[in-house]
Design a protein around this motif. Sequence first.
Motif, short mmCIF file in Angstrom:
data_model
loop_
_atom_site.label_atom_id
_atom_site.label_comp_id
_atom_site.label_asym_id
_atom_site.label_seq_id
_atom_site.Cartn_x
_atom_site.Cartn_y
_atom_site.Cartn_z
N VAL A 1 0.83 -1.16 0.07
CA VAL A 1 -0.21 -0.08 -0.05
C VAL A 1 0.74 1.27 0.03
N GLN A 2 1.94 1.26 0.76
CA GLN A 2 2.60 2.46 0.95
C GLN A 2 3.57 2.58 -0.39
N ALA A 3 3.93 1.80 -0.85
CA ALA A 3 4.76 1.84 -2.24
C ALA A 3 3.93 2.39 -3.11
N ARG A 4 2.59 1.66 -3.32
CA ARG A 4 1.66 2.18 -4.34
C ARG A 4 1.36 3.78 -4.18
N LEU A 5 1.21 4.14 -3.03
CA LEU A 5 0.70 5.40 -2.79
C LEU A 5 1.92 6.63 -2.96
N ASN A 6 3.04 6.17 -2.50
CA ASN A 6 4.03 6.74 -2.67
C ASN A 6 4.51 7.14 -4.08
N VAL A 7 4.68 5.99 -4.93
CA VAL A 7 4.77 6.35 -6.34
C VAL A 7 3.67 7.08 -7.15
N ARG A 8 2.61 6.83 -6.63
CA ARG A 8 1.23 7.81 -7.30
C ARG A 8 1.69 9.21 -6.73
N ASP A 9 1.98 9.25 -5.49
CA ASP A 9 2.10 10.95 -5.12
C ASP A 9 3.38 11.62 -5.94
N LYS A 10 4.35 10.93 -5.76
CA LYS A 10 5.42 11.37 -6.47
C LYS A 10 5.34 11.84 -7.86
N ALA A 11 4.57 10.89 -8.44
CA ALA A 11 4.27 11.32 -9.88
C ALA A 11 3.46 12.54 -9.92
N ILE A 12 2.50 12.59 -9.13
CA ILE A 12 1.45 13.79 -9.08
C ILE A 12 2.40 14.92 -8.64
N LEU A 13 3.32 14.84 -7.87
CA LEU A 13 4.01 15.93 -7.35
C LEU A 13 4.95 16.48 -8.64
N LYS A 14 5.55 15.66 -9.32
CA LYS A 14 6.38 15.74 -10.44
C LYS A 14 5.64 16.82 -11.54
N ASP A 15 4.25 16.28 -11.86
CA ASP A 15 3.49 17.10 -12.65
C ASP A 15 3.21 18.37 -12.13
#
Length: 330
Positions: free
Chosen positions: A202-216
């Motif tokens: 769960v943590q890995a999925r949400l971290n990857v998701r939020d980092k991608a959002i942050l980059k955009d």
Amino acid sequence: MSSWLPSLPYPPPDQQGFWEPVTSTINWCEEDYYATVYAAEIVNTLTNLLFIWLAYRGLVSCYKHGHDSVFAVAYAGYLAVGFGSLSFHATLKYPMQLVDELSMIYTTCLMAYASFSYSRSTAFRIVLAVSLVGLSLFITLYYHYLQDPAFHQNVYALLTTIIVFRTVFTMERTLRPSLRHSEEKHPQERKERSRGLHEKQVQARLNVRDKAILKDMWILVAFGLTMFLGGFGIWSLDNVYCSKLRSMRRKIGLPWGVLLEGHGWWHLMTGLGGYCYIVWGIWLRHCLNDRQDEYEFVWPRLYSLPEVVQFKAGKPSNNSLENGSAKKTR
């Protein structure tokens, strides 16, 4: 340049127009009434149509995708800025100048409320709203008394800077995994774990998701700031070298001379920058509400317009993790 470009000569300077006399406390480098008697500054007038079009797009997007109502109000304020500026540059009348400049202040205060009121108590929101209304009233009365455009420009720049820094702080603290407190790490985690998923997954999925959002988001912020600062730089050159630019325009002739209207470029570039800022606020608000998997940030190319759209029923989120990696939204 005028020897090979087909062009029309500018009319003699100091043309008379329909809205004479000029009563505004500021006039711009664009010559008055050289194109039509019904618009004092034709380029500075028409470039405000971008604000009106983008405001319409934003309002439609809010209605279509269910964004928070505060952003619909912000787009309405953005629309008022466009109409106010169009009316001011068309007439160069002092009342229209107030509509143009004060609507910028009011819209900025609306965005300040959206930025500082989130997840606060009702009492705090009431105090904040009353304070911002009081600040707007003070700026209105003092500016009308002072009638100094520099005061308006400095206040607008200060308010905008405060809001941008506040929004960046909120964005980083919300989405950057290393900056979140452990107890705040993932509000969605309980939902995911209730479906039998392992905590680390769960943590890995949400971290990857939020980092991608942050980059955009950072790309959007950089683009918006570039538009704002670039437009300001061009406008500054317009103010400093006005006499030289007027001479160059007359030498080049019409319609090519309009490309040297620096304040018109300011309108176009800040219009895009302001639109990007509201889109950024919308996307961040959905992230604060932990609805990242219900919405998608769509911006396929830098020369297209960014938008936050709601996923259709049954459509998978582009932010979801598949086979250990996140799909990209751009």
